[in-house]
Write an enzyme that holds these catalytic residues in place. Structure first.
Site, short mmCIF file in Angstrom:
data_model
loop_
_atom_site.label_atom_id
_atom_site.label_comp_id
_atom_site.label_asym_id
_atom_site.label_seq_id
_atom_site.Cartn_x
_atom_site.Cartn_y
_atom_site.Cartn_z
CE LYS A 128 19.48 -4.08 -21.78
NZ LYS A 128 19.31 -4.86 -23.56
CG ASP A 168 15.97 -5.76 -21.10
OD1 ASP A 168 16.28 -6.14 -22.85
OD2 ASP A 168 15.74 -6.31 -20.08
#
Ligand code: GLU
Length: 448
Positions: A128, A168
């Protein structure tokens, strides 16, 4: 050392070595609390330090992102990429651009991503990234220059076989376009599979934009079906109004449910006639405005800046905004109003106390790493299409997504039954099942 003492010791050590990262601690605790029965059966995983290794990212990158705003002033942000685990495939996970982003947040998201990605059954590891950049109110030119600067540093760590970011919060098709352009320019490679979430037309997959929201609804549909229920005629509350929320609304309506409320960080909106999706999309995606603007076009709707969207009575709640948005009091209100199922479209939106309330009340609860796995699963489908230089139709891709979500659901129930006896325990099922797939691969690959 018995299984629980081992798990406890790893958790204590993880907390000690990663101070002041409460979201990361929360995400680790949530997984570790499920693993007692797994370690009882598989003591070999304690002997080979699987958990100690899982809790330590393989690589953590922090870098400066300098850029020039429209007034000519130099701005500096902090960029992150945590390459958490590559046992199952290249690091895979989104980029978040939001002022709240820090290392602990990226680690929580990266840790979740390992198990989520494993659950999909696809060949993707967990990672991430993001930046503490606030895109709100920024011009297209500023967004482009920020993305270019971000990629100028990040490109050296990426690759279709190494690390494949996507979007995201704060990163959608526009940002992925700018990031891809810069990667291509620096590397002189048209490496389609290095980023997912690309617009359809130059390497993007149909259904990727819709996938997280659609997937969460498919997952909730599967949970409801175990009790002979469905969306038809049901009142639904969706928190958020970003990419996940918008497409969750679309799919709920397609299945005959009615979404009566949604929200953004400024407040929430109630429309008893059902949220007008075209209007919501126009406000959020085209005009990029706050949801209060919705009531100007729909006089029957109301906006409230106080209270929470969970005060609105519903049968099904889909938290699709952000971490820890649904607290204990919200869970109490939902249960009091008769909620039957909750599926997490966002990552870790329910606090641990809220999850406990749902479990005690017998509410069906789908944790994010299962319920929102449709987004990253469709990213993996995008990678497949890129590798084959192929494009699938919308219908074909949606059918794949639906079958992956059904499979994730079945796997959760079966694993929960094997390790705890209760198939409704989706938290146990998702954690144990994701963990086992990663642990088997890590064991086979040796101590690395
Ligand atoms: N950010 C999304 C998630 O939380 C998608 C990641 C991806 O597609 O790589 O799963």
């Amino acid at each position: 050392m018995n299984a629980n003492a081992h798990i406890e010791a790893v958790f204590d050590e993880t907390r000690r070595r990663n101070p002041a990262e409460p979201e990361f601690h929360q995400a680790v605790a949530e997984v570790l609390e499920s693993l007692g029965p797994v370690f009882e059966r598989h003591p070999e995983y304690a002997a080979t330090g699987i958990l100690e290794r899982l809790c330590e990212p393989e690589r953590q990158l922090i870098f400066r992102v300098p850029w020039v705003d429209d007034s000519g002033a130099v701005r500096v942000n902090r960029g992150f990429r945590v390459e958490f685990n590559s046992a199952l495939g290249p690091y895979k996970g989104g980029l978040r651009f939001h002022p709240s982003v820090n290392l602990g947040i990226v680690k929580f998201l990266g840790f979740e991503q390992i198990f989520k990605n494993a659950l999909t059954g696809m060949a993707i590891g967990g990672g991430k990234g993001g930046a503490d950049f606030d895109p709100k109110g920024r011009s297209d030119g500023e967004i482009m220059r920020f993305c270019q600067s971000f990629m100028t540093e990040l490109h050296r760590y990426l690759g279709e076989h190494t690390d494949v970011p996507a979007g995201d919060i704060g990163v959608g098709g526009r940002e992925i376009g700018y990031l891809f352009g810069q990667y291509k320019r620096i590397t002189n490679r048209y490496e389609s599979g290095v980023l997912t979430g690309k617009p359809v037309g130059w390497g993007g997959s149909h259904v990727r934009t819709e996938a997280t929201g659609y997937g969460a609804v498919f997952f909730a549909h599967e949970m409801l079906a175990t009790r002979g229920l469905g969306f038809d005629g049901r009142r639904v509350v969706v928190s958020g109004s970003g990419n996940v929320a918008v497409y969750a609304v679309e799919k709920v309506h397609a299945l005959g449910g009615r979404v009566v409320a949604c929200s953004d960080s400024s407040g929430y909106l109630v429309d008893e006639a059902g949220i007008d999706l075209e209007l919501l999309k126009e406000i959020k995606e085209v005009r990029r405005e706050r949801i209060a603007a919705y009531t100007e076009a729909r006089p029957g709707a109301s906006f409230s800046a106080r209270g929470t969207v969970y005060d609105v009575p519903c049968d099904i709640a889909l938290p699709c905004a952000t971490q820890n948005e649904l607290a204990r009091e919200d869970a109490v209100a939902l249960v009091k109003n008769g909620v039957r199922a909750v599926a997490e479209g966002a990552n870790m939106p329910c606090t641990p106390a809220a999850v406990q309330i749902f479990r005690d009340a017998g509410v069906l609860f789908g944790p994010g790493k299962a319920a929102n796995a449709g987004g990253v699963a469709t990213s993996a489908l995008e990678m497949q299409q890129n590798a084959a230089r192929d494009t699938w139709t919308f219908a074909q891709t949606e059918a794949r997504l639906a079958s992956i979500m059904r499979e994730v659901h079945t796997q959760c129930r079966e694993t929960a039954t094997t390790y705890g006896g209760n198939g409704d325990d989706y938290v146990l099922g998702a954690n144990a099942s994701g963990f086992l797939r990663v642990a088997e691969a890590m064991t086979a690959q040796g101590v690395i």
